[in-house]
Design a protein around this motif. Structure first.
Motif, mmCIF file in Angstrom:
data_model
loop_
_atom_site.group_PDB
_atom_site.id
_atom_site.type_symbol
_atom_site.label_atom_id
_atom_site.label_comp_id
_atom_site.label_asym_id
_atom_site.label_seq_id
_atom_site.Cartn_x
_atom_site.Cartn_y
_atom_site.Cartn_z
ATOM 1 N N VAL A 1 46.047 -17.554 54.746
ATOM 2 C CA VAL A 1 45.684 -18.160 56.027
ATOM 3 C C VAL A 1 46.843 -18.999 56.565
ATOM 4 O O VAL A 1 47.224 -18.890 57.716
ATOM 5 N N PHE A 2 47.369 -19.879 55.718
ATOM 6 C CA PHE A 2 48.580 -20.612 56.083
ATOM 7 C C PHE A 2 49.397 -20.871 54.828
ATOM 8 O O PHE A 2 48.874 -20.910 53.709
ATOM 9 N N ASP A 3 50.698 -21.017 55.040
ATOM 10 C CA ASP A 3 51.649 -21.228 53.944
ATOM 11 C C ASP A 3 52.619 -22.316 54.404
ATOM 12 O O ASP A 3 53.563 -22.047 55.143
ATOM 13 N N TRP A 4 52.355 -23.545 53.984
ATOM 14 C CA TRP A 4 53.076 -24.723 54.482
ATOM 15 C C TRP A 4 54.114 -25.173 53.467
ATOM 16 O O TRP A 4 53.857 -25.190 52.264
ATOM 17 N N ARG A 5 55.283 -25.538 53.964
ATOM 18 C CA ARG A 5 56.364 -26.007 53.096
ATOM 19 C C ARG A 5 57.011 -27.247 53.680
ATOM 20 O O ARG A 5 57.371 -27.291 54.856
#
Length: 444
Positions: free
Chosen positions: A305-309
């Motif tokens: 769904v989301f991939d935050w860094r």
């Protein structure tokens, strides 16, 4: 026999190389939105021409040594000077005190051009509207049920004539009023209620993705400012959330069953069973913001769904709930050397199920300032099979969340009559399909 739904979490921790811990902590604190996660924002309100009377309410009995309080906004039917035909309607799940003007605006917003709002239609038809709110919406359902009992008793005292009451609520408000009426019957108290109605109420449980619950616990351990401010997981750990959610975890490290984690939910279900599940006397009605055809949303199980860094500091990946299976990955979170990876077993793909939606993925993506596709922001919060109170086990969930409800015989529901929406809409939304059906049955 259904296999037990569970979560397993892999824990690792090592000191990251790169930025010094103090600098990295400050960077992370600045990146996190300091707020209670999953709490719906306050509804915008405008000055209402009709000024309600206010009842200050207090439960006549404690629950777990807590005496709940609240209030009710009383709107008399058009041209009326005294209470005659009360419709008592309770607020639902959220954090902190109820916003009764906002509740009025939400349920009275025009849903069709040229047609009055839902509540205005009731007032015009001779129904008095009594909106009940709570000082702490996130406390025990049983505690706030005491507030509803006080509202029912006040209505009986003030009511002119012998017309019976109509009692219900939205979301968890439907559970609170269901419990209150059943408790009154169990205690031999006359609630004088002829009709009970729930609006997208999670009778058998609601759903907030387990990976997002984990993230709330995980990221609140990294201070973002005021130590006295509410924390990210304050709503998800609250008594109301524990009692309402079918699957719940107590912290970011927890591994084990998810449907029987909370003693509060087990106790609540036991009390409902002791009281006969539902009150006996009233006609029991319900509406669901989900479809009854088994058609859900296009949210692929297991999809990212989301991939935050946040380079060298933190990261978070969330996936839609996979469909059952063994040790299916749901996502991971990393910060300052700590890592949590979650897997679930025998948990159905509820994010895409038919039901009233909540922008849970969108809320958390916004709090992390993560990019997320617009079509992935919202998923199922109250599955339609729960909102229409299909008769299934609220612990094992021995039901197909994608059930074609409309093809089932009426006796499969614990309600006498229900209505599903024509499409999956936002949780608690007032739509033409649901409002017209509810008005017809409330007015009679």
């Amino acid at each position: 026999m259904a296999q037990e739904a569970r979560i397993d979490v892999e824990l690792t921790a090592k000191q990251d190389e790169g930025k010094p811990p103090a600098e990295a902590s400050a960077t992370l604190a600045g990146a996190l939105e300091p707020s209670v996660w999953f709490a719906s924002p306050a509804r915008a309100t405008r000055t209402e021409d009709r000024k309600p009377r206010i009842w200050e309410l207090r439960s006549a009995r404690p629950y777990r040594r807590e005496v709940a309080t609240g209030s009710a906004a009383v709107y008399l039917a058009n041209g009326r000077k005294s209470l005659e035909r009360p419709f008592i309607f309770a607020d639902g799940f959220n954090y902190g005190p109820s916003d009764l003007p906002g509740l009025w605006e939400h349920f009275n917003a025009p849903y069709k051009k040229g047609k009055p709002g839902f509540l205005d239609q009731l007032l015009a038809a001779g129904i008095d509207v009594v909106l009940v709110g709570f000082e702490q919406r996130h406390t025990y359902i049983q505690a706030n049920a005491g507030v509803v009992i006080s509202a029912i008793q006040q209505a009986i005292i003030e009511k002119q004539g012998d017309t019976p009451l109509i009692v219900g609520g939205v979301s968890m408000g439907g559970m609170i009023t269901r419990y209150a009426l059943a408790e009154m019957e169990h205690q031999g108290m006359d609630h004088q209620t002829e009709t009970y109605i729930s609006w997208d109420t999670p009778h058998n449980g609601a759903w907030i993705p387990l990976v997002l619950q984990q993230m709330a616990y995980f990221f609140e351990s990294f201070p973002t400012g005021n130590p006295d401010a509410p924390k990210q997981a304050d709503l998800i750990r609250s008594p109301a959330a524990q009692q309402l959610l079918w699957a719940w975890v107590e912290n970011a490290k927890y591994s084990g069953p998810v449907a029987t984690t909370s003693e509060l939910r087990k106790q609540f279900l036991a009390e409902l069973e002791q009281y006969g599940q539902f009150p006996v006397r009233p006609r029991k009605l319900g509406v669901a913001n989900g479809t009854g055809t088994g058609t859900g949303r296009d949210l692929p199980p297991g999809e990212t769904v989301f991939d935050w860094r946040l380079p060298l500091v933190a990261a978070a990946t969330a996936r839609f709930q996979p469909n059952a299976g063994e040790r299916q990955p749901i996502g991971e979170m990393k910060a300052l050397g700590q890592v949590r990876r979650g897997n679930t077993s025998h948990v159905p793909a509820l994010d895409g199920a038919p039901g009233g939606s909540l922008a849970s993925f969108g809320m958390i993506a916004d709090a992390l300032r993560a990019e997320i596709p617009q079509e992935y922001r919202s998923g199922c919060f109250v599955p339609a099979v729960s909102a229409v109170a299909l008769d299934f086990d609220p612990v094992t969930w021995n039901v197909n969340p994608y059930e074609d409800i409309e093809s089932l015989p009426a006796e499969k529901s614990m309600l006498d009559e229900f209505k599903c929406d024509t499409k999956n809409t936002e949780h608690s939304q007032v739509t033409e399909t649901l409002a017209d059906w509810a008005v017809e049955r409330i007015v009679g």
